[in-house]
Structures are given as structure tokens and as C-alpha cells.
Write an enzyme that holds these catalytic residues in place. Structure first.
Site, mmCIF file in Angstrom:
data_model
loop_
_atom_site.group_PDB
_atom_site.id
_atom_site.type_symbol
_atom_site.label_atom_id
_atom_site.label_comp_id
_atom_site.label_asym_id
_atom_site.label_seq_id
_atom_site.Cartn_x
_atom_site.Cartn_y
_atom_site.Cartn_z
ATOM 1 N N CYS A 169 37.767 30.503 22.634
ATOM 2 C CA CYS A 169 38.301 30.798 21.301
ATOM 3 C C CYS A 169 37.587 32.025 20.734
ATOM 4 C CB CYS A 169 38.083 29.595 20.384
ATOM 5 S SG CYS A 169 38.737 29.812 18.717
ATOM 6 N N GLN A 220 46.367 22.448 12.228
ATOM 7 C CA GLN A 220 47.310 21.552 12.881
ATOM 8 C C GLN A 220 46.784 20.127 12.743
ATOM 9 O OE1 GLN A 220 48.196 22.964 16.862
ATOM 10 N NE2 GLN A 220 48.257 25.078 16.150
ATOM 11 N N HIS A 277 38.537 20.625 24.405
ATOM 12 C CA HIS A 277 37.582 21.002 23.365
ATOM 13 C C HIS A 277 36.532 19.927 23.168
ATOM 14 C CE1 HIS A 277 40.975 23.260 21.201
ATOM 15 N NE2 HIS A 277 41.629 22.389 21.932
#
Length: 167
Positions: free
Chosen positions: A117, A135, A161
């Protein structure tokens, strides 16, 4: 500003409490002093509704063949990501999580080195956010964690993640 920090999804996993400030206060120190006026802004709205509550978290994202976007800051062409299976990404992330939980490394330093990321350059910091700004699965996981908790590995359409709630 939050959009560039926050395009991942997360599901609620079990969590484990860690002291994410216990090691190497050198590089992490300056991140903890970036409170500036953001807190004043939030407290000036005296409405204590769930929609005004803000959290802050860091995460490490490892992308793989099944990720929706197969490129990242450290793999712009996506060659390594496209060659990485989900299982290999999970194994890599499990190893990183074990280093953090054992105290061998900090979340921030491993995020800087390994996360796919763009938040990696900030040690995985995703910026403060409230409900409705991320989200939904990502939001739900982060709000469910206690400050200092690190999530288990979670699958999203972005990759796998781990999340550390920091505020």
C-alpha cells in the site's frame, strides 16, 4: 486526503494485544507527534454520535495473483505480485506478524519495508477516519479492534492484510 490512504477492505479476525511503542522509539517517535489540530477539529463537534467517532490504524498489505490491482509502489509493473500465490502472501504476512508480536520488529518498520500500500511510506498509517469513509469491512474491523490490538490475517480483494489500531 483519506482516499489515498484507504482503499482496502478487512474482515473482523481474532486479535492480539501488543505494545506497538515498546521498541525503537527512533523512527516511530515522530509519527506520534503528528496530532496537530486534527483532534481539536473533532472535539469542536460536540455531537457524540457514532458517525462522528474517529479511529486511526496502520496496516500491512501483501498483494497476490488474486488482488484486484496487481501493482504497487514497490512493484509498479506487478511482476512479483502476479507471480505470488495467495498462500505465499499469507505465509509472508504471517512471518511479519510473528516478528511484530514477538517484539523483534515494529509494525511501522515492517510496513515501510514490505507493505504494497502507498501508506507504507508512513509506516502503514491510514490517517484518521470515521464511519462511512472506508469500505465497510475495513471499517468494521478497525472499529472492532481496541487501541494496540493487531488483527489476524484477513483476505480482501486487495490482498491479505494485518491491521494495528493506533487510536
Amino acid at each position: 486526503m483519506n482516499r489515498r490512504c484507504s482503499d482496502e477492505l478487512v474482515e473482523t479476525p481474532r486479535s492480539e494485544k501488543i505494545d506497538f511503542n515498546r521498541k525503537r522509539k527512533t523512527s516511530a517517535d515522530h509519527h506520534h507527534h503528528h496530532h496537530h489540530d486534527k483532534h481539536k477539529h473533532g472535539s469542536s463537534k460536540r455531537t457524540k454520535t457514532p458517525s462522528s467517532e474517529k479511529v486511526r490504524a496502520s496496516h500491512i498489505l501483501i498483494k497476490h495473483q488474486g488482488s484486484r490491482r496487481k501493482s504497487s509502489w514497490n512493484d509498479p509493473e506487478g511482476h512479483l505480485i502476479s507471480a505470488t500465490t495467495r498462500e505465499e502472501a499469507v505465509a509472508q504476512l504471517e512471518g511479519l506478524r510473528a516478528q511484530i508480536v514477538s517484539g523483534d520488529a515494529t509494525f511501522q518498520e515492517l510496513a515501510r519495508q514490505h507493505s504494497h500500500c502507498s501508506s507504507a511510506k508512513r509506516g502503514g498509517d491510514l490517517c484518521p477516519f470515521g464511519k462511512g469513509q472506508m469500505q465497510k469491512p475495513f471499517e468494521e474491523t478497525t472499529f472492532a479492534l481496541q487501541v494496540g490490538d493487531i488483527s489476524d490475517i484477513v483476505d480482501t480483494d486487495s490482498g491479505v492484510h494485518i491491521i494495528l489500531r493506533t487510536a
